[in-house]
Design an enzyme around this catalytic site. Structure first.
Site, PDB file in Angstrom:
ATOM      1  N   LYS A   1       0.813  -1.222   0.000  1.00 53.90           N
ATOM      2  CA  LYS A   1       0.000   0.000   0.000  1.00 53.90           C
ATOM      3  C   LYS A   1       0.841   1.265   0.000  1.00 53.90           C
ATOM      4  O   LYS A   1       0.313   2.373  -0.049  1.00 53.90           O
ATOM      5  CB  LYS A   1      -0.943   0.002   1.208  1.00 53.90           C
ATOM      6  CG  LYS A   1      -2.059  -1.039   1.077  1.00 53.90           C
ATOM      7  CD  LYS A   1      -3.173  -0.814   2.067  1.00 53.90           C
ATOM      8  CE  LYS A   1      -4.293  -1.828   1.824  1.00 53.90           C
ATOM      9  NZ  LYS A   1      -5.397  -1.722   2.732  1.00 53.90           N
TER      10      LYS A   1
ATOM     11  N   LYS B   1      -7.101  -9.578  -5.122  1.00 52.19           N
ATOM     12  CA  LYS B   1      -8.045 -10.078  -4.125  1.00 52.19           C
ATOM     13  C   LYS B   1      -9.347  -9.267  -4.163  1.00 52.19           C
ATOM     14  O   LYS B   1      -9.319  -8.061  -4.376  1.00 52.19           O
ATOM     15  CB  LYS B   1      -7.334  -9.947  -2.770  1.00 52.19           C
ATOM     16  CG  LYS B   1      -8.169  -9.899  -1.542  1.00 52.19           C
ATOM     17  CD  LYS B   1      -7.274  -9.736  -0.321  1.00 52.19           C
ATOM     18  CE  LYS B   1      -7.576  -8.463   0.459  1.00 52.19           C
ATOM     19  NZ  LYS B   1      -8.820  -8.439   1.189  1.00 52.19           N
TER      20      LYS B   1
ATOM     21  N   LYS C   1     -12.826  -4.573  -0.200  1.00 54.71           N
ATOM     22  CA  LYS C   1     -13.821  -3.506  -0.022  1.00 54.71           C
ATOM     23  C   LYS C   1     -13.326  -2.182  -0.575  1.00 54.71           C
ATOM     24  O   LYS C   1     -14.056  -1.433  -1.179  1.00 54.71           O
ATOM     25  CB  LYS C   1     -14.076  -3.286   1.476  1.00 54.71           C
ATOM     26  CG  LYS C   1     -15.047  -4.256   2.069  1.00 54.71           C
ATOM     27  CD  LYS C   1     -15.457  -3.777   3.450  1.00 54.71           C
ATOM     28  CE  LYS C   1     -15.107  -4.783   4.509  1.00 54.71           C
ATOM     29  NZ  LYS C   1     -13.807  -4.626   5.116  1.00 54.71           N
TER      30      LYS C   1
END
Ligand code: ATP
Ligand code: LTN
Length: 330
Positions: free
Chosen positions: A114, A197, A200
């Site tokens: 990230k 993946k 959300k």
């Protein structure tokens, strides 16, 4: 009678919960409720490590808590609560931060992913230290078992290492937890890109199946799911699209790999996608009905979360007094 082993797990109110959350985590929590002494937490303080909107956060939190109950988390058998309602989480997180070597955090692959490139200058320090808050969540409750999806394995292992390190430095305070990851469904991939993946917060077009998606939307998303041009339907690590679809089928139908391959021998992707759409819609429809009932009665949800916070806080307060004592604070 021996006490049941303690389970703790958490889920972030960071957006619409999806099929990956359900198959990788929530469904296993629900099915194992009788085996364990259960604590399940909506981890709102984890959702603020990245940019977010406070109004959305509150709405997401209520939606997620109601969905967890609708999925079958039973407040009589499980303590369901919100992380920020129990202040001990952040207190312990700081104390653990001070016993965590920087190198351990620098090795966390999620942070590395990230914060690639110039992102490192911009991402919050909270995103970096977040695994210590997660360790605090787990260690506050003398947790033995942490059921999670594959992506969280490294973080649970860090919690385990931190517990052992703390016990070594300050005396035997923490139970050392173990991650539990199911073989099937622990990593549900995106429908638009089966190398990513289902998630959300990283939503591409057609990436996720939301737990509140209508049967029609579900059918449509599966119909558009990315596969390949080979045509035959088998499990193959080099063919992530079709393997992901078969894996989702497996989690819901309970069929073995061989049974599934035999079932779809000589048939096309269209058949598999249609059948999957039906299976998933069938699993989600009763959840959606219970969810609607719960949203019509907000006081019930308030009460569940208030009771959960009181129960959780009683356990967390005891752990914290052991921790403070051991660390020479108060
Ligand atoms: P975000 O995208 O905001 O990071 P998320 O969708 O990854 O969120 P979390 O709330 O962080 O979900 O995770 C809740 C649980 O769901 C965790 O146990 C996690 O491992 C599991 N989980 C998340 N995504 C998947 C997936 N694609 N397949 C299987 N399990 C998953
Ligand atoms: N970091 C996890 C959510 C999470 C969690 C936890 C999971 C926070 N605290 C404690 C298990 C135990 C995630 O991003 N999925």
């Amino acid at each position: 009678m021996t006490a049941k082993p303690r389970v703790f797990s958490g889920i972030k109110p960071s957006g619409d919960p999806h099929l990956g959350n359900y198959l990788g985590a929530i469904r296993n929590w629900v099915n194992d409720q009788d085996r364990y002494d259960n604590f399940f937490c909506v981890v709102d303080q984890h959702a603020i490590t990245v940019a977010y909107d406070p109004v959305n956060l509150r709405a997401n939190l209520r939606q997620l808590a109601a969905l967890l109950v609708a999925c079958g988390i039973d407040p009589d058998r499980s303590c369901l609560f919100v992380q920020s309602h129990v202040a001990e989480h952040t207190e312990l997180a700081w104390l653990l931060t001070c016993t965590t070597p920087m190198g351990w955090l620098e090795r966390m692959t999620q942070f590395k992913d990230k914060s690639v490139g110039g992102q490192r200058e911009r991402v919050s320090a909270g995103l970096f230290t977040y695994p210590t808050l997660m360790a605090a969540d787990i260690l506050l409750y003398d947790t033995l078992v942490v059921p999670v999806g594959e992506d969280q394995k490294q973080h649970v292992e860090l919690a385990r290492d931190l517990a052992a390190r703390f016990n070594h430095l300050y005396g035997d305070v923490f139970t050392v937890p173990e991650p539990v990851i199911r073989e099937v469904g622990a990593r549900v991939m995106g429908l638009d890109d089966p190398t990513k993946k289902m998630s959300k917060s990283d939503e591409g077009a057609n990436r996720t199946i939301g737990l509140l998606d209508t049967p029609k939307a579900i059918q449509k998303k599966f119909a558009r799911a990315v596969t390949d041009s080979e045509g035959h339907i088998v499990f193959d690590d080099n063919r992530p699209g079709v393997t992901n679809l078969l894996t989702i089928h497996q989690t819901l139908s309970g069929l073995t790999k061989a049974e599934l391959e035999a079932r779809f021998a000589g048939r096309g992707y269209g058949d598999l996608k249609k059948e999957l759409g039906e299976l998933v819609a069938e699993a989600l429809t009763p959840i959606q009905q219970r969810y609607i009932e719960l949203t019509e009665d907000p006081r019930t949800l308030d009460q569940i979360l208030a009771d959960g916070a009181a129960r959780a806080q009683a356990v967390a307060a005891q752990t914290m007094s052991r921790v403070r004592q051991a660390m020479g604070l108060r």
